[in-house]
Structures are given as C-alpha cells and as structure tokens.
Motif scaffolding. Sequence first.
Motif, PDB file in Angstrom:
ATOM      1  N   PHE A  44       0.839  -1.195   0.000  1.00  0.00           N
ATOM      2  CA  PHE A  44       0.000   0.000   0.000  1.00  0.00           C
ATOM      3  C   PHE A  44       0.873   1.243   0.000  1.00  0.00           C
ATOM      4  O   PHE A  44       2.046   1.196   0.355  1.00  0.00           O
ATOM      5  CB  PHE A  44      -0.938   0.003   1.214  1.00  0.00           C
ATOM      6  N   SER A  45       0.260   2.348  -0.404  1.00  0.00           N
ATOM      7  CA  SER A  45       0.950   3.629  -0.380  1.00  0.00           C
ATOM      8  C   SER A  45       0.059   4.656   0.297  1.00  0.00           C
ATOM      9  O   SER A  45      -1.077   4.865  -0.113  1.00  0.00           O
ATOM     10  CB  SER A  45       1.281   4.108  -1.800  1.00  0.00           C
ATOM     11  N   CYS A  46       0.582   5.257   1.354  1.00  0.00           N
ATOM     12  CA  CYS A  46      -0.188   6.344   1.966  1.00  0.00           C
ATOM     13  C   CYS A  46       0.040   7.649   1.209  1.00  0.00           C
ATOM     14  O   CYS A  46      -0.646   8.621   1.457  1.00  0.00           O
ATOM     15  CB  CYS A  46       0.118   6.506   3.434  1.00  0.00           C
ATOM     16  N   VAL A  47       0.932   7.643   0.241  1.00  0.00           N
ATOM     17  CA  VAL A  47       1.177   8.832  -0.566  1.00  0.00           C
ATOM     18  C   VAL A  47       0.050   9.033  -1.582  1.00  0.00           C
ATOM     19  O   VAL A  47      -0.481  10.132  -1.730  1.00  0.00           O
ATOM     20  CB  VAL A  47       2.543   8.749  -1.281  1.00  0.00           C
ATOM     21  N   ASN A  48      -0.316   7.959  -2.286  1.00  0.00           N
ATOM     22  CA  ASN A  48      -1.342   8.100  -3.327  1.00  0.00           C
ATOM     23  C   ASN A  48      -2.596   7.262  -3.074  1.00  0.00           C
ATOM     24  O   ASN A  48      -3.531   7.311  -3.852  1.00  0.00           O
ATOM     25  CB  ASN A  48      -0.765   7.780  -4.707  1.00  0.00           C
ATOM     26  N   GLY A  49      -2.611   6.471  -2.001  1.00  0.00           N
ATOM     27  CA  GLY A  49      -3.778   5.671  -1.667  1.00  0.00           C
ATOM     28  C   GLY A  49      -3.938   4.390  -2.462  1.00  0.00           C
ATOM     29  O   GLY A  49      -4.966   3.731  -2.371  1.00  0.00           O
ATOM     30  N   TRP A  50      -2.932   4.007  -3.240  1.00  0.00           N
ATOM     31  CA  TRP A  50      -3.009   2.797  -4.051  1.00  0.00           C
ATOM     32  C   TRP A  50      -2.755   1.554  -3.202  1.00  0.00           C
ATOM     33  O   TRP A  50      -2.079   1.619  -2.176  1.00  0.00           O
ATOM     34  CB  TRP A  50      -1.987   2.843  -5.181  1.00  0.00           C
ATOM     35  N   ASP A  51      -3.295   0.428  -3.669  1.00  0.00           N
ATOM     36  CA  ASP A  51      -3.049  -0.880  -3.071  1.00  0.00           C
ATOM     37  C   ASP A  51      -2.666  -1.858  -4.165  1.00  0.00           C
ATOM     38  O   ASP A  51      -3.210  -1.794  -5.275  1.00  0.00           O
ATOM     39  CB  ASP A  51      -4.310  -1.415  -2.371  1.00  0.00           C
ATOM     40  N   TRP A  52      -1.744  -2.760  -3.847  1.00  0.00           N
ATOM     41  CA  TRP A  52      -1.333  -3.836  -4.751  1.00  0.00           C
ATOM     42  C   TRP A  52      -1.504  -5.134  -3.990  1.00  0.00           C
ATOM     43  O   TRP A  52      -0.972  -5.283  -2.881  1.00  0.00           O
ATOM     44  CB  TRP A  52       0.125  -3.676  -5.174  1.00  0.00           C
ATOM     45  N   ALA A  93       7.406   5.149   0.490  1.00  0.00           N
ATOM     46  CA  ALA A  93       6.210   5.575  -0.231  1.00  0.00           C
ATOM     47  C   ALA A  93       5.301   4.383  -0.502  1.00  0.00           C
ATOM     48  O   ALA A  93       4.091   4.513  -0.571  1.00  0.00           O
ATOM     49  CB  ALA A  93       6.598   6.253  -1.544  1.00  0.00           C
ATOM     50  N   VAL A  94       5.894   3.202  -0.661  1.00  0.00           N
ATOM     51  CA  VAL A  94       5.161   1.940  -0.802  1.00  0.00           C
ATOM     52  C   VAL A  94       5.647   1.026   0.310  1.00  0.00           C
ATOM     53  O   VAL A  94       6.847   0.875   0.514  1.00  0.00           O
ATOM     54  CB  VAL A  94       5.408   1.276  -2.177  1.00  0.00           C
ATOM     55  N   GLU A  95       4.703   0.435   1.035  1.00  0.00           N
ATOM     56  CA  GLU A  95       5.043  -0.444   2.143  1.00  0.00           C
ATOM     57  C   GLU A  95       4.360  -1.791   1.988  1.00  0.00           C
ATOM     58  O   GLU A  95       3.318  -1.895   1.341  1.00  0.00           O
ATOM     59  CB  GLU A  95       4.580   0.171   3.467  1.00  0.00           C
ATOM     60  N   ARG A  96       4.948  -2.798   2.602  1.00  0.00           N
ATOM     61  CA  ARG A  96       4.322  -4.115   2.669  1.00  0.00           C
ATOM     62  C   ARG A  96       3.539  -4.195   3.971  1.00  0.00           C
ATOM     63  O   ARG A  96       4.035  -3.847   5.040  1.00  0.00           O
ATOM     64  CB  ARG A  96       5.376  -5.227   2.626  1.00  0.00           C
TER      65      ARG A  96
END
Length: 111
Positions: A44-52, A93-96
């Motif tokens: 997830f990214s709290c910068v842009n709100g995206w999830d993978w 910017a992207v975390e697990r």
Amino acid sequence: MFRATCPETEEDMRELTTREIAEGLPRLYEQDGAEDPTVYVHYFSCVNGWDWWLLEFDGTDEAFGLVEGYDDELGYFSIKEMEELNRQMGFAAVERDEHFEPKSLSAVRGR
C-alpha cells in the motif's frame, strides 16, 4: 523516539519482498484459471492511496495481482520499481502490510 513506521536503514526500507516471502509465492501463471485465486502479499501507499494485492511472482521482480489505483484491475507490477521509488523518495512511499494473511481474491475485493 518512536519509529514504528521508519526503517532502520535504507536497505530495510527498500525490502518489500524478503527471500522467505518470495520462495513461498506461486510463480507467474500458477494460479491461472483458478476460480478464486489466493492473494499472498498486500502493498500500500499512503502517498497516493493505491493498493497492490500480489497473487503470483516471477521470483525476482515481476508480480501479478490486483492493482487498486485510478481503476481496479488485474495486472503486472514491478517490485523493483517500488523499491526504487522508496529509495528515490527517501522514505517508504510503498510499504508491505506486515500483518496481512493470505486470503482469497474475492475476500480482498469484498472488503
């Protein structure tokens, strides 16, 4: 000083997939045709709100899964590009999601 979300080193920050995680993931196309494939890792990214939501992995870089961003779609994404982004930004910017437990794709979509 409280540093729960701050990695100790730049190397720690960039490690989105450990060797142990990578070895336990299905390889690309192994879940192809499955009625309700399993999601193994959540980024997830709290910068842009995206999830993978990772379903399959080639063992080194390329991942396949659900990407929730501008649109929600199944597709390929690069773990190395995420790690590079973290390195360039100087923070995660992207975390697990370290608390994520594998679950079905339908459970992830229905959350």
